[in-house]
Write an enzyme that holds these catalytic residues in place. Sequence first.
Site, mmCIF file in Angstrom:
data_model
loop_
_atom_site.group_PDB
_atom_site.id
_atom_site.type_symbol
_atom_site.label_atom_id
_atom_site.label_comp_id
_atom_site.label_asym_id
_atom_site.label_seq_id
_atom_site.Cartn_x
_atom_site.Cartn_y
_atom_site.Cartn_z
ATOM 1 N N LYS A 155 -7.089 -5.816 0.326
ATOM 2 C CA LYS A 155 -7.421 -5.816 -0.870
ATOM 3 C C LYS A 155 -6.774 -4.781 -1.960
ATOM 4 O O LYS A 155 -6.946 -3.863 -1.777
ATOM 5 C CB LYS A 155 -9.155 -5.808 -1.541
ATOM 6 C CG LYS A 155 -9.466 -6.112 -2.991
ATOM 7 C CD LYS A 155 -10.550 -5.317 -3.558
ATOM 8 C CE LYS A 155 -10.130 -3.913 -4.202
ATOM 9 N NZ LYS A 155 -9.316 -4.047 -5.177
ATOM 10 N N GLU A 230 -8.734 7.940 3.704
ATOM 11 C CA GLU A 230 -7.733 8.904 3.026
ATOM 12 C C GLU A 230 -8.011 8.870 1.748
ATOM 13 O O GLU A 230 -7.884 8.221 0.821
ATOM 14 C CB GLU A 230 -6.358 8.359 3.339
ATOM 15 C CG GLU A 230 -5.434 9.254 3.257
ATOM 16 C CD GLU A 230 -4.877 9.417 1.873
ATOM 17 O OE1 GLU A 230 -5.188 10.423 1.135
ATOM 18 O OE2 GLU A 230 -3.910 8.701 1.618
ATOM 19 N N CYS A 264 -1.734 12.148 -3.217
ATOM 20 C CA CYS A 264 -2.768 12.983 -3.037
ATOM 21 C C CYS A 264 -2.264 14.215 -2.178
ATOM 22 O O CYS A 264 -2.793 15.261 -1.884
ATOM 23 C CB CYS A 264 -3.443 12.116 -2.001
ATOM 24 S SG CYS A 264 -4.546 11.036 -2.559
#
Length: 454
Positions: A155, A230, A264
Site C-alpha cells: 500500500k 521505521e 527521517c
Amino acid sequence: MSDALEVLNPATEETVAVVPAATRDDVDTAVARATRAQRAWAAAPPGDRARLLRRFAAVVDGHIEELAQLEVREAGHTIGNARWEAGNVRDLLDFAAGGVERLSGRQIPVAGGIDVTFLEPLGVIGVIAPWNFPMPIAAWGLAPALAAGNAVILKPAETTPLTALRLAELALEAGIPEHLFQVLPGHGAVAGDALVEHPGVAKIAFTGSTRTGKQIMAKCADRVKRLTLELGGKSPNIVFADADLEAAAAAAPMAFLDNTGQDCCARTRILVQRTAYDRFLELVAPGIESVTVGDPLDEKTQMGPLISRAQLDRVRSYVTDDLTAIRGKAPEGPGFWYPPTLVTDVDPTAPVAAEEVFGPVAVILPFEDEEDAVRLANATEYGLSGSLWTRDVGRALRVSRAVRAGNLSVNSHSSVRYWTPFGGYKQSGLGRELGPDALTAFTETKNVFISTEA
C-alpha cells in the site's frame, strides 16, 4: 475500487493523475489471491525464484529513467535523486536474489538424535510505504519478502502511488507470478487498516510517522501479528573542535536539505563544540544560502519542493517570527516551496529543536565537551541516525557507543546502505531492515528433532 486519490505535482500543484482507492473488499480479494500465489512461489525451486528476481531487477534497470521521471512528477524529487531511487530498487532486488539460495537453517548438536532448523516464509506480507522515498522503501520490504518465499501486498502513500503501480507492471513483465506482488493504492484509514487487521496477513512492514506506527502496533498486538516499524527521527550532527571544520561545514547543509528535509535520517540538530561554534557558523552559512532550489527536472537543482500544502504549512508553523535564522532562497508562485533554513540562538527544548519538522529546517546548538555532546544528542525521544565529526578515533568510538541511535556515521552523513542493517532506537521504530539478515526478518524458524536411538 471506489473513491479516488488525486496525485499532484508538488512543483506546480497540477494534477498528475487520479487513481482509484482500494476498499476493504479489495484488500480481502488481494489477500486471497496472494495466499494462493504464495503457496506456489514457496514450493518453487530456490534457483528459479532467484532467477525471476534477477530478471525483475533487470527489467527495472531498463526503466530507470521512466521511473525517475514519474517520481519527479508525483513526489517533487530532484531528477538526480529520483534516478538513484529507481536504481536502488534494482540493487535491492539483485541483493535479495543473492540470498534466496543461501537462506539456510542450522544443525544443532543434541543428544539422542539430530536437530535441524528451517527458515520458512511467513505467508502474505503487508508493506505500507511512505511518500518521502516511495520506491526504495517499498523495495526494502518487497525484495527480501519475495526472496524469502512470501507474497507481498504494497500500500503506497496516498500522494505517491504511481511508481508503485508501475513497479507492479514491471514485475509481471519480468515473469513474477500473477498476484504474488500486488499494489493497492488507498487511504490509510481504509486500505491500510484493512491490511493491518486482516487475519490472512502475517506481517506488516511500516515506514512513516511515530504516531501512525503506534496505532499500527496496537492493532498488530491484538492479533499477535509481526511487524517492523521505521518511524521518525531528530538526528544529531555532532561536530567537535578537533574536526576538519571545513569538511564538516561543507557537508552539513545537504545532510538536512537532501530530499527537502523530508527524511527521517536528516541531521536537523547540528551540535558544535563551543570553541569552534563561531568559526563553524561562519563556514556553514554560505553553503546554506547558496543551495539551488527550483525545478526538480533541472540537473543543477539541489532541492525541490515539499510534498504538499499540508506539509508546507507544518514546516512554516515551526519557524516562528521570533526565531533567528540563516536562510537560502526558494521560488515564488505555484508549488510547495520553502527555503533552506538554519535556526540559531534557540533553546534546545523549543519545538523546532525538539520535534521532527520534516522539512528543510535545522537548528544549531553549542556544547561544552564530550559528555555534554552525548547528553544533547540523546535528549530526544528518537534514535534513528546521526553523525559525528572528529579526528580522534578513540572519541569517535566512545561517542558512537554512547549515542542511542541505530545508525551512526563518523566524518560522514551516510545512513542507508542495502548491505547493512537499518533501524532505530526508542520511538524511531522496531526491528531492522536491509543488510545480510533482511530475508530472515520475513521467515519463521522451525525446529525439527529426529531421534536416532533404536
